[in-house]
Design an enzyme around this catalytic site. Structure first.
Site, short mmCIF file in Angstrom:
data_model
loop_
_atom_site.label_atom_id
_atom_site.label_comp_id
_atom_site.label_asym_id
_atom_site.label_seq_id
_atom_site.Cartn_x
_atom_site.Cartn_y
_atom_site.Cartn_z
N GLU A 49 0.79 -1.13 -0.08
CA GLU A 49 0.06 0.04 0.06
C GLU A 49 0.92 1.29 0.11
O GLU A 49 1.75 1.35 0.94
CB GLU A 49 -0.88 -0.01 1.36
CG GLU A 49 -1.67 1.11 1.24
CD GLU A 49 -2.76 1.09 2.53
OE1 GLU A 49 -3.91 1.86 2.50
OE2 GLU A 49 -2.19 0.68 3.41
N ASP A 60 -5.31 9.78 9.51
CA ASP A 60 -4.16 8.98 9.68
C ASP A 60 -3.75 9.68 11.42
O ASP A 60 -4.03 10.92 11.64
CB ASP A 60 -2.83 9.61 8.94
CG ASP A 60 -2.93 9.02 7.63
OD1 ASP A 60 -3.36 7.71 7.52
OD2 ASP A 60 -2.63 9.60 6.62
N TYR A 174 -11.48 -2.78 2.36
CA TYR A 174 -10.51 -2.21 3.52
C TYR A 174 -11.29 -2.15 4.64
O TYR A 174 -12.12 -1.21 4.73
CB TYR A 174 -9.96 -0.76 3.02
CG TYR A 174 -8.83 -0.56 3.71
CD1 TYR A 174 -8.83 -0.39 5.32
CD2 TYR A 174 -7.61 -0.12 3.33
CE1 TYR A 174 -7.60 -0.14 6.06
CE2 TYR A 174 -6.48 0.49 3.94
CZ TYR A 174 -6.51 0.48 5.46
OH TYR A 174 -5.50 0.58 6.20
#
Length: 266
Positions: A49, A60, A174
């Site tokens: 990735e 994040d 995901y």
């Protein structure tokens, strides 16, 4: 059969998760990544990735935010990531998925991005902050170019949203293991496995778990449940503090690869 289809077919046959490290394109720097990626494949990484640096990476945690800022400070942009992907494709055969926030994709142009990504040897795009119900323009551009799409689902996702994400994900689904941002965790927690069980009951799309996968024992616990695992923040916590990031990354990833294969630690 695509590279991603072949990978998950093997992983499912072995009832084990495929290992997919996350690397921020441009950090530590492009030259280091050209060396690091083949070394990680040799250590057991089965897919990659590759993150597109973005100034506001809302999903994040602090570790990957710092990596993105370092890459941006070096001037790395989406066009540079595609150049890097093309160079890596000459070196490795594993699947490469680009994770990007949607703004860089829109600035680049969706149709142009999808065409250029496929030409660079990229297998899939993961639009981190694009709601799946607003994704039809990207989905169509990707289908036309032959690029797989991957959408995120979380423990808070409804069954209907999981089904829609699975329908629009041609590479894999995901699965976010927790509610919140990325970051290393001592414990895997119950939300990730519970989400995987839900997903498995709703779709046969390959399910890959990310966010918080930080220890080899986390990977072992997911055998027979996850089709793949993504390790990012924990890896970067090692990389960013090392004078030899390639060696540090390899040493870190190897036990994860052994755990993914069901091998005992040496």
């Amino acid at each position: 059969m695509s590279r991603l289809q072949a990978l998950f077919q093997r992983a499912r046959g072995d009832r084990r998760p495929a290992l997919m490290p996350f690397l921020e394109a441009g950090d530590p720097d492009v030259a280091v990544l050209r060396e690091m990626v083949p070394a990680l494949v040799e250590a057991g990484a089965e897919a990659l990735e590759l993150g597109v640096p973005f100034s506001d990476p809302v999903a994040d945690g602090p570790v990957l935010q710092r990596a993105a800022q370092r890459a941006l400070s070096r001037g790395v942009r989406l066009a540079d990531v595609l150049v890097l992907a093309r160079e890596l494709r000459r070196q490795v055969e594993i699947p490469i998925a680009l994770l990007s926030y949607v703004n860089p994709l829109l600035r680049y142009g969706l149709e142009r991005f999808c065409r250029d990504a496929v030409e660079a040897g990229v297998d899939a795009v993961i639009p981190a902050d694009l709601p799946v119900d607003e994704a039809e323009p990207l989905v169509q551009a990707a289908r036309d170019a032959g690029l797989d799409t991957v959408f995120l689902v979380a423990p808070t996702s409804t069954d209907a949203r999981i089904r829609l994400a699975a329908h629009r994900s041609t590479g894999f689904l995901y699965c976010v293991s927790l509610t919140g941002t990325t970051g290393p965790r001592d414990r895997l927690g119950e939300d990730g496995p519970a989400l995987l069980h839900r997903v498995k009951g709703l779709t046969d799309r390959p399910a890959v778990l990310g966010f918080g996968v930080s220890r080899p024992e986390h990977v072992r616990a997911l055998a027979g449940l996850a089709d793949g695992v993504i390790v990012g923040s924990a890896l970067y916590r090692v990389i960013e503090g090392s004078a030899d990031p390639v060696a540090a990354a390899v040493e870190f990833v190897r036990p994860f690869a052994m755990a993914a294969r069901g091998e005992a630690a040496g």
